[in-house]
Design an enzyme around this catalytic site. Structure first.
Site, PDB file in Angstrom:
ATOM      1  N   HIS A 130      70.455 103.059  24.705  1.00 14.63           N
ATOM      2  CA  HIS A 130      69.882 104.122  25.526  1.00 14.63           C
ATOM      3  C   HIS A 130      70.268 105.456  24.920  1.00 14.63           C
ATOM      4  O   HIS A 130      70.901 105.512  23.860  1.00 14.63           O
ATOM      5  CB  HIS A 130      70.383 104.027  26.966  1.00 14.63           C
ATOM      6  CG  HIS A 130      70.104 102.712  27.603  1.00 14.63           C
ATOM      7  ND1 HIS A 130      68.908 102.405  28.189  1.00 14.63           N
ATOM      8  CD2 HIS A 130      70.877 101.602  27.713  1.00 14.63           C
ATOM      9  CE1 HIS A 130      68.966 101.160  28.646  1.00 14.63           C
ATOM     10  NE2 HIS A 130      70.137 100.656  28.380  1.00 14.63           N
TER      11      HIS A 130
ATOM     12  N   ASP B 163      69.406  92.759  24.337  1.00 14.07           N
ATOM     13  CA  ASP B 163      70.579  92.705  25.221  1.00 14.07           C
ATOM     14  C   ASP B 163      70.264  92.561  26.701  1.00 14.07           C
ATOM     15  O   ASP B 163      70.919  91.794  27.403  1.00 14.07           O
ATOM     16  CB  ASP B 163      71.487  93.915  24.978  1.00 14.07           C
ATOM     17  CG  ASP B 163      70.726  95.239  24.870  1.00 14.07           C
ATOM     18  OD1 ASP B 163      71.347  96.245  24.487  1.00 14.07           O
ATOM     19  OD2 ASP B 163      69.513  95.263  25.150  1.00 14.07           O
TER      20      ASP B 163
ATOM     21  N   TYR C 269      59.226 106.048  26.355  1.00 22.73           N
ATOM     22  CA  TYR C 269      59.999 106.414  25.162  1.00 22.73           C
ATOM     23  C   TYR C 269      59.896 105.367  24.055  1.00 22.73           C
ATOM     24  O   TYR C 269      60.031 105.676  22.881  1.00 22.73           O
ATOM     25  CB  TYR C 269      61.464 106.715  25.505  1.00 22.73           C
ATOM     26  CG  TYR C 269      62.317 105.510  25.870  1.00 22.73           C
ATOM     27  CD1 TYR C 269      62.794 105.336  27.166  1.00 22.73           C
ATOM     28  CD2 TYR C 269      62.687 104.571  24.908  1.00 22.73           C
ATOM     29  CE1 TYR C 269      63.583 104.248  27.506  1.00 22.73           C
ATOM     30  CE2 TYR C 269      63.472 103.473  25.240  1.00 22.73           C
ATOM     31  CZ  TYR C 269      63.908 103.321  26.534  1.00 22.73           C
ATOM     32  OH  TYR C 269      64.677 102.248  26.872  1.00 22.73           O
TER      33      TYR C 269
END
Lengths: 990, 280
Positions: free
Chosen positions: A269, A299, A529
Site C-alpha cells: 500500500h 498477500d 490506483y
C-alpha cells in the site's frame, strides 16, 4: 510566411506576454523565473517561425525570430502542428504522438528543458483557486486517505483539523433500498477509519525524516560496512549530495554488473492518491532504469489465489468472488449471514472506512440470523452479536467438510444446482463420506481437529442448509486470515464448494457481509490506483483495461526480465538464489509457471532501492530481512521513506519523502481497481477527490514524484519521466481521463475539492453476482473478466474453468499436478504442517498464534512514529514510558504461566522473540493467542536480527515456509509459540 | 431555554476510537482561547473508553463505555474550584477557565467520573469542552459525535423537560446516580456494561450423539418468583440479562421435552456462563 506561420507567431507572442503577466500577478511565479539565466527557444524545423525567451535574474524578455545560440530548443516540425499543440484544449494524445513520431524534438540540458516546459504548463495552473475559505483565515481543503476522504482545515500553512466530508445540498442524493417493507438509505457523508483520524499526528511526527541522510560509516569510494546497517549513526547531507550519490550508484552497478543489478520493491500500500501510489510514479521511474522488481505474493488473497481459483476461476480477482448488487439482494432475500474469518468492522474490507457499518446494522433491523466463525471473538461479532464459533487455528477446511457431511447425509443442499451448475460432486461426496480414506468427515471427526462441539456443527449445518444464506468469507470477498495459513488453500477452496452446494447466485444465496455491492453507478469511469496512474506500464498494471486510452502517456517497459519473490528477498540477497511462482491475473494457469532467480544472463542484485520500510512488521520470519540487510549481499541500500522507522534505519542513504498532505494528487474513495474491480462498491457514495496540496512539505522532504524526477534528470531521463509536467498537470490529465468533465468543470472540482458521483436509477443498478451463472445466462454484471480466451465455449457464458462450471474436482490441477499431496485435485483435509499435529514442536511451543491485520493502523501506517494511534488502549499499552505491542491470551493460559494483565512477556519460538504487554481475555479459547501484525517499530534489545524485538514485530515469529511448495504464499497464521514472563536482566546476561 | 445533552448507546459502541482520536485531533496543538488550552499529544483521555467483557468463553459479550465529561448540573468540580475557575453556561456546558484554574491540581480528584486531566506542561487541569468553541461557531455536533460510525454518540439540544421525556421513552440512565451530580450525559443500554447476565447452553444426548436442545424452556427464579423465561435457540443457547451484579442467589429451571427438569443454582457475583446442561 503562410497562415499557420502567422498564427503560430501570434501564439508565441502571447506566450511571452503570459509569462510576463503571470509573473506580475503572482510572486511565486516571479520568483521562479527570476531564478534562471538562460535562453529557451520554440521554433519550427525549417526555421521559418520562432521565438526565444530570455530568462535573466533581473528581467524576462522574449523576441521574435531565431536565436543562433539558444540553450534550449523546442523544435516542432511545422507551424500547423505547433498551432494544434499549443491551442487549448490540449489533446494529450496529439502531444504524445508528436513526440513519438519525431515531430517534436528537444535539444539542450534536461534540467533547463524540463524547467521551461513546466514553466509553460504553470501558466495554466498558477493562481488557481482551490479550497473553501472559512472564518478566521482558515482554508478548508480536501484530501483522501486509505481510510476515506476528508476535509483538511489549514491556517498559516498548518493543519488544524481533519474531518469526514459531510455533503452539502448541491451534492447528489443517496440511493434507497426497499426491503421487507422498509426503506434503507445511507447517511449523506463519508466515514473515516481510525488511522485517518490519526493523520495530523503523523504529518507532524518527530520521526519525520526532514532532510537526506547518509550512514556515517558508508563511503561509496571506500569502506561500505554493510555489517553495521541497523546500528550506525546517520549524518545529514544535502539533496545534491544524496541525489548524486544515488544516481552515481545506479550508473555504477549497471556499468560494473549489468542488467538486473538494481532491486526495487515497495509495500502493498502507499499514502493515497492515484498518481503517487506505488503502481504509478515508482514504476515509471524504475522501468526507465531497468530493474529487478520485487514481485508481490498475493498477500491479501493467498488461499483464494493458489486454491479457490481452481474451482471457479476469477484469476483477475486473484481468486476472489465477484460482488455486485449484493447489498440489495441480501437485505431483500437472505435469512442468515455467516461471517467466516471476517471482521470488516476492524479491517474495513479494504480502504472502506466504516461504510459497511451502517449496512451491517440494517441486518439487525431485518432480524438477520448471524454466525461468526473466528478463533477470536472479533469486533464485528462484538458489535452485531450472533452465534460465535471458535475453531482451532490452522485447521482450514475441517469445519467446512463436516458441514458438507451433514448437508449430504441430511439432504440439505441444492441437488438441482449441483447437478446443473457444477461438475465432480460425486467424487468429492465420496471423500466426505469417507469412502476414499475410510474417515467420514463427521462433526465428531471435526471436533478432534478444529475443536467445535459436534452438536454446534450440526446445528449450524442445519440452520445454513435450511435458510438462504450469505457467506462472508473474509472481510471482503477473497480475503480472511484463514487464507494466509498452511491450511489456507483448502479453507478457501472449501468456501467455494460450500456455496456451490447451496446454489451460489440464487436469491439470498451469495457472498459477502454487507461490505461490497452497493447500488452506486458502475458505469461512471474513474480509475483505481491499480490501473497504473502515470506509470506508462501496460504490462505490470491494469492500465491496458482503460487508462492507457483515456490518459494517453508515454509507455514504459522494464527491460529486465529478472524478478525476486517478495517472501524470498533474504534468500536472494544472502544465498544468491531462490525460486518463486507468479502472481498472474490473466489466467488460472499463470500461477504454475515457476521462475528462478537469478535469471540467466542477468546480474545478481547489488543495489536495493527500497520504497518505505514495512517489511519487518509485515513479511514472515522477518529476522531474515534484518540479516539480509547486514550481509555482504548488498553493496548499496537506498531507502525512500516518510518516517525514520523500520527498514529506513538499515539504509546507506535515506531520501525524505513527504506525505500526501504536502503534494497534489487525485483519487476516488476506496477505488483500487485492477485486482479488485469496482472496489468502490464498498462505499455508500462514490466520491472523487482532488487531493489539495494542503501545506508545504516539511523540512526538505519532497514528493516521491519529485525525488524520482531529480534522480531521473541526472540520468538524462527527466523529460520522459515527467513529460514536462508538474504533479498538478498530471492531476488535470487524470481528471480529463475520467467521466468528471461532463459533470463538473476542472475549475469547480479544483475549488470545491470533491464530487459525489450520483447513484443510478433503480433500473440501471448492476445485476446481482452469479445470478447469471445460476440461471445459465450470459454474464450480465459489470465485470469485464475473464479474457475471451478463457471462456470455454461462448464468450461471457460460464466461469473461467475448463468446464465453465463450478468444479469440485479441478481440471486445472488435473492438468498441472494431479498427484501433488499438498494440493489435491479436490479439497481435502490436510493437517497444518505447523499446528497441533507437530509433535515435539507443539510440545515446545503449545500456543497457536493468529496475527490478523491491525485494527487502528493501516498496516504500519499510523503505528509508531509518536502518533496518537499509539494511545489507543487496544493498540499499544504504555508501561514505564514505552508503548508495548499487545498479545491477547486466554485467562487460563495466562494463569498456567503466572501471567497477569499488563505484564511484559516474551512471545517466542525458534525464529525469534517479541516483547509484548498482556491483555487477558475470554475472546479466545485456551491454546490460542492473538497479536496483530504490521508493527512499524523494529526495536531489537540487542543485535538486530539476533535478539528479541521490543517494538512488536510479531512477524518475526511466523514461518517462512510457503503454504505449499508450488506457491509464493505466506502461511503466517499457522504459527506455534510459547509465552513466558519477560526477564530483561536474564536476556542481557545470555 | 434549550441545552446540550449527549446520549451514548452502549450497544452501538464498538471501540473504534474515532471519538478519542477526533478529540485529540481537535485539541492537540490547537489553542482555543476562551475555551481551553491545547491538550498534550499523549496521556489525556477527554473521552475515555472503558471495556467490559462479560461471561466466560465461549458465551461472552463485550461492551464499551465512552466516558466524556458529564457537564453536570451540580458539578463537584465547580464546587471544588477556587476563584470561579470552573463555570456552567446557560446551555449546560461546563468549562474550565485555563487562566483561573492554573495550579489547581486538586480539581483532578474532584471529579467522580475521572473526567479531569492534569496538563503538567501548562500547569492546568483540562477536560472535554463538548467542543463548545465549535458549537458556538455553528457546528451541529462536537468532533466525537461527528466521526462516530455507528450512531452510538448523539448530541441533542432541547429544553430540560423534552430531555426528561426522552429519558423515559428510551430508558436512559446516568452514571453514578448516587453522586447526585445531575449529569447531562445519558446512557442507553447501560446494562451491557454495568449489569450481569446468566447464560448457558442446553444439549441432549441420544446414544453416542449429542445435539443442541433447541426449544428447551429456561426460567430464572429469584426468591421463589419467576423473574424471566426464555426458550433456547437452535444452538441450545439462552441468556438472561440486566441482572444487578452481586445480587445473590438465583435458580435456573431447565425443561426439555420429556426429560426430567433440572435446577441449577447460581451465586451471582459477575456474569456467568454456565457449564453445558446435558439431558439424556
Amino acid at each position: 510566411m503562410n497562415f499557420a506561420d502567422k498564427v503560430l507567431d501570434t501564439i508565441l507572442f502571447g506566450m511571452g506576454q503570459a509569462i510576463r503577466m503571470t509573473a506580475a500577478r503572482h510572486s511565486s511565479f516571479k520568483k521562479r523565473i527570476r531564478g534562471k539565466d538562460f535562453i529557451a527557444q520554440i521554433k519550427t524545423l525549417d526555421g521559418s517561425t520562432g521565438r526565444y525567451f530570455i530568462f535573466q535574474p533581473k528581467i524576462f524578455s522574449s523576441r521574435k525570430g531565431i536565436h543562433a545560440k539558444a540553450d534550449v530548443n523546442y523544435i516542432i516540425s511545422n507551424s500547423k502542428l505547433a498551432v494544434k499543440l499549443f491551442t487549448p484544449p490540449r489533446d494529450q494524445l496529439d502531444m504524445i504522438n508528436a513526440a513519438k513520431d519525431g515531430h517534436v524534438m528537444v535539444e539542450g540540458p534536461d534540467e533547463l528543458a524540463m524547467w521551461f516546459s513546466q514553466t509553460l504548463n504553470l501558466l495554466f495552473t498558477t493562481g488557481t483557486k482551490y479550497g473553501t475559505e472559512m472564518d478566521d483565515g482558515v482554508m478548508r481543503y480536501t484530501s483522501n486517505t486509505n481510510g476515506g476522504p476528508i476535509f483538511v482545515y489549514v491556517k498559516d500553512n498548518k493543519i488544524i483539523r481533519i474531518t469526514p466530508i459531510e455533503f452539502d445540498d448541491m451534492d447528489a442524493p443517496p440511493w434507497t433500498i426497499h426491503a421487507r417493507g422498509k426503506r434503507f438509505t445511507p447517511p449523506r457523508k463519508t466515514t473515516v477509519s481510525p488511522h485517518t483520524m490519526g493523520w495530523k499526528s503523523m504529518v507532524y511526527s518527530k520521526d519525520r525524516i526532514l532532510y537526506p541522510m547518509k550512514r556515517v560509516d558508508f563511503d561509496v569510494n571506500g569502506e561500505r560496512n554493510p555489517q553495521n546497517r541497523g546500528i550506525s549513526e546517520y549524518e545529514r547531507i544535502s539533496w545534491d549530495e544524496a541525489l548524486d550519490l544515488v544516481a552515481g550508484e545506479i550508473k555504477r552497478v549497471k556499468r560494473d554488473c549489468g542488467p538486473g543489478a538494481i532491486l526495487n520493491g515497495s509495500g502493498s500500500h502507499h499514502t493515497w492518491g492515484h498518481l503517487g501510489y506505488w503502481l504509478s510514479a515508482r514504476l515509471r521511474f524504475f522501468n526507465s532504469l531497468g530493474f529487478t522488481p520485487v514481485v508481490h505474493n498475493p498477500d491479501s488473497w493467498e488461499g483464494w489465489y493458489w486454491g479457490a481459483m481452481h474451482h471457479w476461476g476469477h484469476s483477475a480477482r486473484l481468486g476472489a468472488g465477484e460482488a455486485y448488487g449484493t447489498i440489495e439482494d441480501c437485505l431483500q432475500e437472505a435469512e442468515m449471514v455467516v461471517f467466516w474469518s471476517s471482521d470488516p468492522e476492524a479491517t474495513s474490507g479494504v480502504y472502506g472506512a466504516f461504510e459497511g457499518t451502517v449496512r451491517r446494522q440494517w441486518l439487525k433491523e431485518v432480524g438477520m440470523e448471524l454466525v461468526h466463525i473466528d478463533p477470536f471473538y472479533n469486533h464485528t461479532a462484538a458489535l452485531l452479536g450472533g452465534k460465535w464459533l471458535a475453531p482451532r487455528p490452522a485447521t482450514g477446511n475441517a469445519l467446512s467438510l463436516a458441514i458438507a457431511y451433514v448437508w449430504i447425509t441430511e439432504d440439505l443442499y441444492d441437488k438441482t444446482y449441483v447437478a446443473d451448475r457444477t461438475v465432480g460432486f460425486d467424487q468429492w461426496k465420496d471423500y466426505i463420506l469417507g469412502k476414499e480414506d475410510g474417515i467420514p468427515k463427521t462433526p465428531e471427526w471435526q471436533e478432534k481437529e478444529a475443536g467445535i462441539a459436534a452438536k454446534d456443527v450440526r446445528a449450524l449445518a442445519r440452520q445454513w442448509g435450511t435458510k438462504k444464506t450469505y457467506l462472508a468469507a473474509g472481510g471482503i470477498n477473497g480475503f480472511g486470515s484463514a487464507c494466509r495459513c498452511a491450511t489456507g488453500n483448502e479453507w478457501a477452496r472449501s468456501m467455494v464448494c460450500l456455496m456451490a452446494m447451496q446454489g451460489l447466485g440464487k436469491p439470498g444465496v451469495n457472498l459477502g457481509g454487507m461490505q461490497q455491492g452497493t447500488p452506486v453507478d458502475h458505469r461512471f469511469y474513474f480509475p483505481g490506483y491499480a490501473e497504473g496512474g502515470l506509470s506508462g506500464d501496460y504490462q505490470g498494471t491494469a492500465m491496458a483495461v482503460s487508462l492507457y486510452q483515456r490518459m494517453p502517456q508515454l509507455p514504459t517497459v522494464n527491460t529486465v526480465a529478472q524478478r525476486v519473490p517478495r517472501l524470498k528477498i533474504p534468500e536472494a540477497i544472502m544465498d544468491g538464489k531462490c525460486e518463486g511462482y507468479p502472481t498472474d491475473p490473466f489466467t488460472i494457469e499463470g500461477q504454475f509457471l515457476k521462475f528462478g532467480y537469478p535469471t540467466p544472463g542477468h546480474s545478481p542484485v547489488k543495489l536495493y532501492y527500497k520504497y518505505g520500510g514495512s517489511h519487518f512488521g509485515t513479511m514472515n520470519e522477518t529476522n531474515r530481512y534484518v540479516r539480509a540487510y547486514r550481509s555482504n549481499g548488498l553493496e548499496c541500500v537506498v531507502n525512500q521513506s516518510i518516517w525514520f522507522e523500520g527498514e529506513a534505519k538499515f539504509a546507506d542513504v535515506i531520501l525524505p519523502a513527504c506525505t500526501s498532505f504536502e503534494r497534489w494528487d487525485i483519487s476516488e474513495f476506496a477505488n483500487c481497481g485492477g485486482y479488485i474491480p469496482h472496489c468502490y462498491n464498498q462505499c455508500n457514495h462514490r466520491v472523487a477527490v482532488i487531493q489539495h496540496k494542503c501545506i508545504e512539505p516539511l523540512g526538505e522532504s519532497k514528493s516521491d514524484f519529485m525525488i524520482f524526477l531529480e534522480v531521473a534528470k541526472r540520468l538524462g531521463l527527466g523529460a520522459p519521466f515527467s513529460e514536462g509536467m508538474t504533479e498538478l498537470d498530471w492531476c488535470r490529465r487524470l481528471f480529463d481521463a475520467t467521466d468528471l468533465p461532463g459533470k463538473i468543470s476542472w475549475k469547480k472540482f479544483l475549488k470545491k475539492g470533491y464530487y459525489v458521483i450520483p447513484a443510478p436509477p433503480l433500473a440501471e443498478r448492476p445485476n446481482v453476482s452469479y445470478r447469471w451463472f445460476a440461471e445459465d445466462r450470459l454474464k450480465d454484471t459489470p465485470d469485464l473478466t475473464p479474457l475471451p480466451g478463457d471462456y470455454t465455449e461462448q464468450w461471457r457464458r460460464g466461469l473461467q474453468t475448463q468446464s465453465g462450471k463450478l468444479e469440485f474436482v479441478c481440471s486445472s490441477l488435473e492438468r498441472f499436478d494431479p498427484n501433488d499431496p499438498e494440493r489435491p485435485t479436490m479439497t481435502k483435509y490436510i493437517p497444518s504442517w505447523e499446528g497441533h499435529h507437530s509433535g515435539a514442536l507443539y510440545q515446545k511451543y503449545p500456543l497457536q498464534l493468529i496475527s490478523p491485520h491491525p485494527r487502528f493502523s493501516f498496516h504500519t501506517m499510523g503505528d509508531g512514529k509518536d502518533s496518537i494511534i499509539n494511545d489507543i488502549k487496544d493498540h499499544r499499552i504504555l508501561i514505564d514510558g514505552y508503548y508495548y505491542w499487545i498479545v491477547r491470551i486466554n485467562s487460563r493460559d495466562a494463569e498456567a504461566r503466572s501471567i497477569k494483565a499488563n505484564d511484559l512477556v516474551k512471545v517466542f519460538n525458534d525464529r525469534g522473540a517479541v516483547i509484548c504487554a498482556v491483555q487477558l481475555t475470554e475472546r479466545l479459547p485456551k491454546g490460542t493467542v492473538h497479536s496483530y501484525e504490521s508493527c512499524a517499530v523494529y526495536d531489537p534489545v540487542g543485535e538486530p536480527g539476533e535478539s528479541p524485538d521490543r517494538g512488536g514485530c510479531i512477524n518475526q515469529l511466523t514461518p517462512s515456509r510457503m503454504i505449499i511448495k508450488k506457491s509464493h504464499a505466506t502461511a503466517s497464521n499457522s504459527c506455534l509459540v510459547q509465552i513466558e514472563a519477560w526477564q530483561p536482566e536474564e536476556e542481557e546476561a545470555s | 431555554m434549550t441545552k446540550w445533552n449527549l446520549i451514548i448507546d452502549i450497544e452501538k459502541c464498538e471501540d473504534c476510537n474515532n471519538c478519542f482520536l477526533a478529540c485529540k485531533d481537535e485539541h492537540v496543538d490547537n489553542e482555543w482561547p476562551g475555551y481551553t488550552d491545547s491538550q498534550p499529544r499523549h496521556g489525556h483521555r477527554w473521552i475515555n473508553i472503558l471495556r467490559k467483557e462479560r461471561g466466560q468463553f465461549p458465551l461472552i459479550d463485550v461492551a464499551y463505555r465512552p466516558t466524556p465529561c458529564m457537564h453536570c448540573d451540580d458539578a463537584p468540580c465547580i464546587a471544588a474550584a477556587e476563584g470561579g475557575a470552573i463555570s456552567k453556561r446557560d446551555d449546560g456546558i461546563v468549562l474550565i477557565d485555563p487562566r483561573k484554574a492554573k495550579g489547581q491540581k486538586n480539581l483532578v480528584k474532584s471529579c467522580p467520573y475521572g473526567a479531569i486531566w492534569w496538563n503538567a506542561e501548562k500547569n492546568v487541569p483540562q477536560k472535554c469542552t463538548l467542543c463548545a468553541h465549535l458549537l458556538d461557531a455553528g457546528w451541529k455536533e462536537p468532533r466525537c459525535v461527528q466521526v462516530c460510525p455507528t450512531g452510538a454518540l448523539k448530541i441533542v439540544r432541547v429544553d430540560d423537560s423534552s430531555m426528561q421525556a426522552q429519558v423515559e421513552n428510551q430508558d436512559l440512565e446516568i452514571l453514578f446516580p448516587e453522586q447526585q451530580t445531575r449529569p447531562r450525559v445519558y446512557y442507553k443500554n447501560l446494562h451491557r456494561y454495568a449489569c450481569c447476565f446468566i447464560a448457558g447452553s442446553v444439549s441432549v444426548k441420544t446414544g453416542e450423539t449429542v445435539d443442541c436442545a433447541q426449544g428447551a424452556a429456561v426460567a430464572l427464579v429469584k426468591d421463589d418468583a419467576i423473574v424471566a423465561k426464555v426458550i433456547a435457540d437452535n444452538y441450545g443457547d439462552f441468556k438472561f440479562d440486566k441482572i444487578e451484579p452481586g445480587s445473590g442467589t438465583y435458580r435456573l429451571k431447565v425443561a426439555y421435552k420429556e426429560y426430567a427438569a433440572r435446577t441449577i443454582t447460581v451465586e451471582l457475583a459477575h456474569s456467568v456462563s454456565l457449564e453445558d446442561i446435558v439431558f439424556g
